[in-house]
Design a protein around this motif. Sequence first.
Motif, PDB file in Angstrom:
ATOM      1  N   ASN A 168      35.158   5.238  12.607  1.00  0.00           N
ATOM      2  CA  ASN A 168      33.782   5.439  12.134  1.00  0.00           C
ATOM      3  C   ASN A 168      33.751   6.332  10.902  1.00  0.00           C
ATOM      4  O   ASN A 168      33.013   6.074   9.954  1.00  0.00           O
ATOM      5  N   TRP A 169      34.557   7.385  10.910  1.00  0.00           N
ATOM      6  CA  TRP A 169      34.623   8.288   9.762  1.00  0.00           C
ATOM      7  C   TRP A 169      35.123   7.544   8.526  1.00  0.00           C
ATOM      8  O   TRP A 169      34.538   7.672   7.441  1.00  0.00           O
ATOM      9  N   LEU A 170      36.199   6.769   8.666  1.00  0.00           N
ATOM     10  CA  LEU A 170      36.719   6.006   7.526  1.00  0.00           C
ATOM     11  C   LEU A 170      35.659   5.058   6.975  1.00  0.00           C
ATOM     12  O   LEU A 170      35.471   4.969   5.763  1.00  0.00           O
ATOM     13  N   ALA A 171      35.003   4.345   7.870  1.00  0.00           N
ATOM     14  CA  ALA A 171      33.991   3.380   7.444  1.00  0.00           C
ATOM     15  C   ALA A 171      32.854   4.062   6.679  1.00  0.00           C
ATOM     16  O   ALA A 171      32.430   3.583   5.629  1.00  0.00           O
ATOM     17  N   GLU A 172      32.391   5.172   7.193  1.00  0.00           N
ATOM     18  CA  GLU A 172      31.274   5.875   6.563  1.00  0.00           C
ATOM     19  C   GLU A 172      31.690   6.603   5.289  1.00  0.00           C
ATOM     20  O   GLU A 172      31.007   6.539   4.275  1.00  0.00           O
ATOM     21  N   GLU A 173      32.803   7.282   5.330  1.00  0.00           N
ATOM     22  CA  GLU A 173      33.251   8.097   4.193  1.00  0.00           C
ATOM     23  C   GLU A 173      33.728   7.249   3.017  1.00  0.00           C
ATOM     24  O   GLU A 173      33.495   7.590   1.862  1.00  0.00           O
ATOM     25  N   TYR A 174      34.394   6.140   3.321  1.00  0.00           N
ATOM     26  CA  TYR A 174      35.001   5.331   2.262  1.00  0.00           C
ATOM     27  C   TYR A 174      34.322   3.976   2.078  1.00  0.00           C
ATOM     28  O   TYR A 174      34.800   3.147   1.304  1.00  0.00           O
ATOM     29  N   ARG A 175      33.231   3.784   2.799  1.00  0.00           N
ATOM     30  CA  ARG A 175      32.402   2.579   2.659  1.00  0.00           C
ATOM     31  C   ARG A 175      33.202   1.286   2.791  1.00  0.00           C
ATOM     32  O   ARG A 175      33.133   0.408   1.936  1.00  0.00           O
ATOM     33  N   ILE A 176      33.966   1.213   3.861  1.00  0.00           N
ATOM     34  CA  ILE A 176      34.665  -0.020   4.194  1.00  0.00           C
ATOM     35  C   ILE A 176      34.084  -0.534   5.504  1.00  0.00           C
ATOM     36  O   ILE A 176      33.439   0.215   6.245  1.00  0.00           O
TER      37      ILE A 176
ATOM     38  N   VAL B 294      44.234  -5.681   3.719  1.00  0.00           N
ATOM     39  CA  VAL B 294      43.706  -4.328   3.496  1.00  0.00           C
ATOM     40  C   VAL B 294      43.679  -3.969   2.015  1.00  0.00           C
ATOM     41  O   VAL B 294      42.650  -3.533   1.500  1.00  0.00           O
ATOM     42  N   LYS B 295      44.780  -4.110   1.313  1.00  0.00           N
ATOM     43  CA  LYS B 295      44.837  -3.716  -0.106  1.00  0.00           C
ATOM     44  C   LYS B 295      43.850  -4.531  -0.932  1.00  0.00           C
ATOM     45  O   LYS B 295      43.128  -3.989  -1.761  1.00  0.00           O
ATOM     46  N   GLU B 296      43.800  -5.827  -0.692  1.00  0.00           N
ATOM     47  CA  GLU B 296      42.906  -6.715  -1.444  1.00  0.00           C
ATOM     48  C   GLU B 296      41.435  -6.353  -1.234  1.00  0.00           C
ATOM     49  O   GLU B 296      40.655  -6.318  -2.179  1.00  0.00           O
ATOM     50  N   VAL B 297      41.070  -6.058  -0.004  1.00  0.00           N
ATOM     51  CA  VAL B 297      39.665  -5.803   0.328  1.00  0.00           C
ATOM     52  C   VAL B 297      39.243  -4.374   0.026  1.00  0.00           C
ATOM     53  O   VAL B 297      38.132  -4.134  -0.438  1.00  0.00           O
ATOM     54  N   THR B 298      40.135  -3.398   0.278  1.00  0.00           N
ATOM     55  CA  THR B 298      39.746  -1.988   0.151  1.00  0.00           C
ATOM     56  C   THR B 298      40.221  -1.333  -1.143  1.00  0.00           C
ATOM     57  O   THR B 298      39.743  -0.261  -1.495  1.00  0.00           O
ATOM     58  N   GLY B 299      41.209  -1.947  -1.805  1.00  0.00           N
ATOM     59  CA  GLY B 299      41.749  -1.345  -3.016  1.00  0.00           C
ATOM     60  C   GLY B 299      42.820  -0.301  -2.756  1.00  0.00           C
ATOM     61  O   GLY B 299      43.360   0.288  -3.695  1.00  0.00           O
ATOM     62  N   ARG B 300      43.144  -0.068  -1.498  1.00  0.00           N
ATOM     63  CA  ARG B 300      44.189   0.899  -1.129  1.00  0.00           C
ATOM     64  C   ARG B 300      45.159   0.236  -0.169  1.00  0.00           C
ATOM     65  O   ARG B 300      44.754  -0.545   0.683  1.00  0.00           O
ATOM     66  N   ASP B 301      46.444   0.593  -0.274  1.00  0.00           N
ATOM     67  CA  ASP B 301      47.406   0.045   0.677  1.00  0.00           C
ATOM     68  C   ASP B 301      47.444   0.914   1.931  1.00  0.00           C
ATOM     69  O   ASP B 301      46.831   1.983   1.995  1.00  0.00           O
TER      70      ASP B 301
END
Length: 73
Positions: A46-54, A17-24
């Motif tokens: 769905n909200w996380l994916a859309e809002e934070y583009r992951i 997660v941290k490596e791919v998204t930049g957040r722990d």
Amino acid sequence: MAMNHSPETQSKLIARVKEVTGRDLREWFKIIDNGPSFLRCEERANWLAEEYRISRGYSAAIVREHERQRTWR
């Protein structure tokens, strides 16, 4: 989108997660706790994916881990 990954896939996604998204995870959990009050995990993912583009895979893994850890608190 399926919210249930195999335990092996879930572990692999969480480990990166941290490596791919930049957040722990702690940061993601705070975002979820302060975000909209969705009733369903899929809506949060769905909200996380859309809002934070992951990716939806990572957003689902984060939400699933959040729910799992929340039940242990």
